[in-house]
Design a protein around this motif. Structure first.
Motif, mmCIF file in Angstrom:
data_model
loop_
_atom_site.group_PDB
_atom_site.id
_atom_site.type_symbol
_atom_site.label_atom_id
_atom_site.label_comp_id
_atom_site.label_asym_id
_atom_site.label_seq_id
_atom_site.Cartn_x
_atom_site.Cartn_y
_atom_site.Cartn_z
ATOM 1 N N LYS A 11 -4.698 0.558 -9.358
ATOM 2 C CA LYS A 11 -3.904 0.886 -8.424
ATOM 3 C C LYS A 11 -2.304 0.127 -9.025
ATOM 4 O O LYS A 11 -2.131 0.736 -9.912
ATOM 5 C CB LYS A 11 -4.390 -0.708 -7.386
ATOM 6 C CG LYS A 11 -5.945 -0.244 -7.001
ATOM 7 C CD LYS A 11 -6.378 -1.350 -5.866
ATOM 8 C CE LYS A 11 -7.846 -0.956 -5.766
ATOM 9 N NZ LYS A 11 -8.321 -1.574 -4.749
ATOM 10 N N HIS A 93 -7.124 7.169 -0.542
ATOM 11 C CA HIS A 93 -7.772 5.614 -0.629
ATOM 12 C C HIS A 93 -7.448 4.977 0.601
ATOM 13 O O HIS A 93 -6.346 5.056 1.159
ATOM 14 C CB HIS A 93 -7.284 5.152 -1.907
ATOM 15 C CG HIS A 93 -7.923 3.683 -2.260
ATOM 16 N ND1 HIS A 93 -7.538 2.560 -1.598
ATOM 17 C CD2 HIS A 93 -8.789 3.355 -3.395
ATOM 18 C CE1 HIS A 93 -8.115 1.500 -2.192
ATOM 19 N NE2 HIS A 93 -9.046 2.061 -3.116
ATOM 20 N N GLU A 163 -16.129 4.098 0.096
ATOM 21 C CA GLU A 163 -15.696 2.491 -0.081
ATOM 22 C C GLU A 163 -15.324 1.810 1.069
ATOM 23 O O GLU A 163 -14.360 2.252 1.887
ATOM 24 C CB GLU A 163 -14.247 2.688 -0.733
ATOM 25 C CG GLU A 163 -14.383 3.546 -2.203
ATOM 26 C CD GLU A 163 -13.174 3.091 -3.068
ATOM 27 O OE1 GLU A 163 -13.552 2.659 -3.967
ATOM 28 O OE2 GLU A 163 -11.923 3.253 -2.749
ATOM 29 N N ILE A 168 -13.776 -3.781 -0.559
ATOM 30 C CA ILE A 168 -12.534 -3.685 -1.385
ATOM 31 C C ILE A 168 -11.918 -4.909 -1.701
ATOM 32 O O ILE A 168 -11.364 -5.426 -1.031
ATOM 33 C CB ILE A 168 -11.531 -2.491 -1.081
ATOM 34 C CG1 ILE A 168 -12.488 -1.203 -0.874
ATOM 35 C CG2 ILE A 168 -10.412 -2.344 -2.045
ATOM 36 C CD1 ILE A 168 -11.519 0.135 -0.477
ATOM 37 N N GLY A 169 -12.006 -5.395 -3.073
ATOM 38 C CA GLY A 169 -11.545 -6.526 -3.527
ATOM 39 C C GLY A 169 -11.608 -7.871 -2.854
ATOM 40 O O GLY A 169 -11.135 -8.986 -3.029
ATOM 41 N N SER A 209 -15.844 -3.620 -4.950
ATOM 42 C CA SER A 209 -16.285 -4.851 -5.495
ATOM 43 C C SER A 209 -17.592 -4.567 -6.590
ATOM 44 O O SER A 209 -18.593 -5.452 -6.750
ATOM 45 C CB SER A 209 -16.968 -6.113 -4.604
ATOM 46 O OG SER A 209 -15.631 -6.460 -3.748
ATOM 47 N N LEU A 228 -16.495 3.943 -8.254
ATOM 48 C CA LEU A 228 -14.903 3.770 -8.055
ATOM 49 C C LEU A 228 -14.504 2.403 -8.257
ATOM 50 O O LEU A 228 -14.921 1.542 -7.236
ATOM 51 C CB LEU A 228 -14.172 4.622 -6.962
ATOM 52 C CG LEU A 228 -12.718 4.686 -6.824
ATOM 53 C CD1 LEU A 228 -12.092 5.001 -8.147
ATOM 54 C CD2 LEU A 228 -12.242 5.282 -5.603
ATOM 55 N N GLY A 230 -11.995 -0.954 -8.962
ATOM 56 C CA GLY A 230 -10.733 -1.301 -8.723
ATOM 57 C C GLY A 230 -10.634 -2.328 -9.841
ATOM 58 O O GLY A 230 -10.452 -2.261 -11.145
ATOM 59 N N GLY A 231 -10.524 -3.784 -9.488
ATOM 60 C CA GLY A 231 -10.281 -4.899 -10.133
ATOM 61 C C GLY A 231 -11.027 -4.915 -11.655
ATOM 62 O O GLY A 231 -10.452 -5.441 -12.752
HETATM 63 P P1 PGA Z 1 -12.378 -3.254 -6.076
HETATM 64 O O1 PGA Z 1 -11.650 -1.925 -5.535
HETATM 65 O O2 PGA Z 1 -13.355 -2.611 -7.034
HETATM 66 O O3 PGA Z 1 -11.320 -4.106 -6.683
HETATM 67 O O4 PGA Z 1 -13.097 -3.847 -4.935
HETATM 68 C C1 PGA Z 1 -12.158 -0.763 -5.273
HETATM 69 C C2 PGA Z 1 -11.055 0.370 -5.020
HETATM 70 O O5 PGA Z 1 -10.490 -0.023 -4.364
HETATM 71 O O6 PGA Z 1 -11.348 1.452 -5.420
#
Ligand code: PGA
Length: 249
Positions: A11, A93, A163, A168-169, A209, A228, A230-231
């Motif tokens: 990101k 996304h 997703e 997400i996050g 997550s 996929l 993110g963090g």
């Molecule tokens: P996350 O993000 O793993 O931080 O939840 C996933 C993404 O947005 O691809």
């Protein structure tokens, strides 16, 4: 057999210092039984590509424009990503859909352009919490899939990432049954649209997550071909065990 894929999405995080983490990741995964991808911010892409060269890790973009070039200040074309060393690009996304008002048709046009430029298009979709609670998940996912995936897609150049926006996050993850239900639905839709050859070959990633502690159980779900992330992709110490869990799945 679909080649599994562990994809990381940095990101809008990371400046030059973050490249040392990428170096660590590439050194730890000089070879791999799965595909490994990191999508850093665009200004780092070229240097990132040089760092991972010769390892199992490839790099990708987080978005591209639907046009191949032209008067689009601030945008990046698929060809530019490819030229900078990208193998792939994340498209649609939920953060781009929300921040930039990207519609399914926009995402579809971008995916078409990206694939024609020689990139693997990773098309993201997912329901909001309100949509899940209203029992609309499969309707929403089905419509996003139909609208965001270009005609004539092939099994090796298109990846779908499921997703759920609420995962997400947030540290919240759907149950394994919920992940399995959506992935099974996606697979059936793709087979119905493209036939068993192509529809059976398109990879399906779960995102939202994913952490070292839950990766293995998610990867055991049918039709989950990777993640996929993110963090947990920002630090090699977190992403590396996710890659290892996918290799073992
Ligand atoms: P996350 O993000 O793993 O931080 O939840 C996933 C993404 O947005 O691809």
């Amino acid at each position: 057999m679909r080649q599994k894929l562990a994809a990381g999405n940095w990101k809008m995080n990371g400046t030059s210092e973050a490249l040392s983490d990428l170096q660590e990741l590439a050194a730890a995964h000089a070879t791999s039984g799965v595909d490994v991808l990191i999508c850093p911010p665009t200004p780092l892409l070229h240097r990132a590509a040089e760092i991972v060269a010769g390892s199992a890790v490839t790099v990708g973009g987080q978005d591209c424009h639907m046009a191949s070039s032209g008067a689009h200040t601030g945008d990046t074309s698929a060809e530019m990503l490819r030229d900078a060393g990208a193998s792939s690009v994340i498209l649609g996304h939920s953060e781009r859909r929300a921040d930039h008002g990207e519609s399914d048709a926009t995402v579809c046009a971008k995916a078409d352009t990206a694939i024609k430029a020689g990139l693997i298009a990773i098309v993201c979709l997912g329901e909001s919490l309100a949509q899940r609670e209203a029992g609309e998940t499969l309707d929403i996912i089905g419509a996003q899939l139909a609208g965001s995936v270009p005609a004539g897609s092939a099994g090796d150049t298109l990846v779908i990432a499921y997703e759920p926006i609420w995962a997400i996050g947030t540290g919240k993850v759907p149950t394994l049954e919920q992940i399995g239900e959506v992935h099974g639905f996606l697979r059936a839709q793709l087979v119905a649209r493209f036939g068993t050859g192509i529809g059976g070959a398109i990879r399906l990633l779960y995102g939202g997550s994913v952490k070292p502690g839950n990766a293995a159980e998610i990867f055991a779900v049918d039709d989950v071909d990777g993640a996929l992330v993110g963090g947990a992709s920002l630090k090699a110490a977190d992403f590396s065990p996710i890659i290892t869990a996918l290799e073992a799945a």
